[in-house]
Design a protein around this motif. Sequence first.
Motif, PDB file in Angstrom:
ATOM      1  N   PHE A 317       0.837  -1.206   0.000  1.00 37.58           N
ATOM      2  CA  PHE A 317       0.000   0.000   0.000  1.00 37.58           C
ATOM      3  C   PHE A 317       0.870   1.252   0.000  1.00 37.58           C
ATOM      4  N   VAL A 318       1.925   1.250   0.801  1.00 37.50           N
ATOM      5  CA  VAL A 318       2.804   2.422   0.875  1.00 37.50           C
ATOM      6  C   VAL A 318       3.542   2.622  -0.439  1.00 37.50           C
ATOM      7  N   SER A 319       4.029   1.530  -1.029  1.00 40.80           N
ATOM      8  CA  SER A 319       4.752   1.653  -2.301  1.00 40.80           C
ATOM      9  C   SER A 319       3.833   2.123  -3.417  1.00 40.80           C
ATOM     10  N   ASP A 320       2.588   1.635  -3.462  1.00 39.28           N
ATOM     11  CA  ASP A 320       1.636   2.090  -4.486  1.00 39.28           C
ATOM     12  C   ASP A 320       1.287   3.562  -4.307  1.00 39.28           C
ATOM     13  N   GLU A 321       1.201   3.995  -3.061  1.00 44.42           N
ATOM     14  CA  GLU A 321       0.850   5.386  -2.799  1.00 44.42           C
ATOM     15  C   GLU A 321       1.976   6.319  -3.220  1.00 44.42           C
ATOM     16  N   SER A 337      -7.748   2.134   2.068  1.00 44.42           N
ATOM     17  CA  SER A 337      -8.007   0.822   2.671  1.00 44.42           C
ATOM     18  C   SER A 337      -6.909  -0.136   2.234  1.00 44.42           C
ATOM     19  N   LEU A 338      -6.614  -1.076   3.076  1.00 41.74           N
ATOM     20  CA  LEU A 338      -5.620  -2.098   2.784  1.00 41.74           C
ATOM     21  C   LEU A 338      -6.294  -3.299   2.150  1.00 41.74           C
ATOM     22  N   ARG A 339      -5.585  -3.940   1.269  1.00 40.18           N
ATOM     23  CA  ARG A 339      -6.127  -5.144   0.644  1.00 40.18           C
ATOM     24  C   ARG A 339      -6.130  -6.294   1.654  1.00 40.18           C
ATOM     25  N   PRO A 340      -6.945  -7.315   1.414  1.00 43.38           N
ATOM     26  CA  PRO A 340      -6.946  -8.472   2.322  1.00 43.38           C
ATOM     27  C   PRO A 340      -5.624  -9.235   2.261  1.00 43.38           C
ATOM     28  N   ILE A 341      -5.387 -10.039   3.284  1.00 42.77           N
ATOM     29  CA  ILE A 341      -4.196 -10.893   3.325  1.00 42.77           C
ATOM     30  C   ILE A 341      -4.388 -12.031   2.327  1.00 42.77           C
ATOM     31  N   SER A 342      -3.417 -12.211   1.465  1.00 47.10           N
ATOM     32  CA  SER A 342      -3.522 -13.220   0.422  1.00 47.10           C
ATOM     33  C   SER A 342      -2.728 -14.463   0.789  1.00 47.10           C
TER      34      SER A 342
END
Length: 363
Positions: A317-321, A337-342
């Motif tokens: 999330f931080v890298s995409d932002e 929002s954070l994505r779910p744990i995969s």
Amino acid sequence: MDISKNLTIPKMSLSLFFNLTLVSAISYLGIKWLLEQMDPTYRAKTKAREVAGKLLQRFARNGERPLSIRNFNDYEMMIAVHLVHPDDISVQWSDIAGLDDVIKGLRNNVIFPVQHRHLFQDSRLSAAPKGVLLHGPPGCGKTLIAKATAKEAGMNFINLDISTLTDKWYGESQKLAAAVFSLAVKLQPCIIFIDEIDSFLRSRSYSDHESTAMMKTQFMSLWDGLITDSNCTVIIMGATNRPRDLDEAILRRMSLRFNIGLPNMVQRRKILELILRGEPLERDIDFRVLAEMTEGLPGSDLKELCRSAAMYRVRDFVSDEIEAPSTSASAPAEPESLRPISMGDLLYATQHIVSSKLLSAPV
């Protein structure tokens, strides 16, 4: 005969008596203050009394019998700093997975006899044991089991720190060891939990220091007093990953023992499901595969595995932002929002944990 001279004698005697009383009181208070300042443990006792006084007020409000701080000496107040009320313990049986046999044994042998003492008044053999030993590899949940036992049984919990009993002044360690038992008796039903008990009550030898040997001897003699008193509900619970280092006399007193080993595949699956319960997960999570890949890992490593997997989505999330272009002022703000744990997060974290364990293993 001059009457005025005779009247001055009682006045002088009264004045002299008052002056002597005042000087004596001032001298007494001054000597007492000086002795307190010369006492090397005075500050520690004063601080412990302040902290423990607030804790014991909680027990006075919720306990069956009122407790007064005056009923506790300075050494008991120093031990009371490590006192935990059962309502303040957040660990329950539902928070422990994969140890059903241990939980069942503790319920039958410890919790039920404590909660239903009236059923065992005619038999001393059915009473709760005075010593319980939890042994096994590190990170398998021994401390959690001890806390959950106190929580479920409604027993006060003394998380005894061994460093509290060690004192450089001669005789202080013995007084602190005695205070552990006297405090527990006043607060019964109570559990005295000693983590890494082998560091304190290991096998005695001629190389032991005199004060350490005396403290061990007194600890065991006071422990025998609990064993002989059938009406006393004080249990000493110890945890160690080196049970063979314990003194034989200690092992004899800890008649109830549980081996908490590394979890098997079924237990690891239950632990992973419990840790990830309530977390945002994708639908493709295969706990069976994860349980197979984490062979040899204790519960603490499984928790760290899940924590690392949850942090990977934060990293993405931080890298995409950072890489995303800045939006114009007129564009509506996207909800953060954070994505779910995969499953990929969990597999990557599993590989990292397993490889680090292999690197740290002895050759």
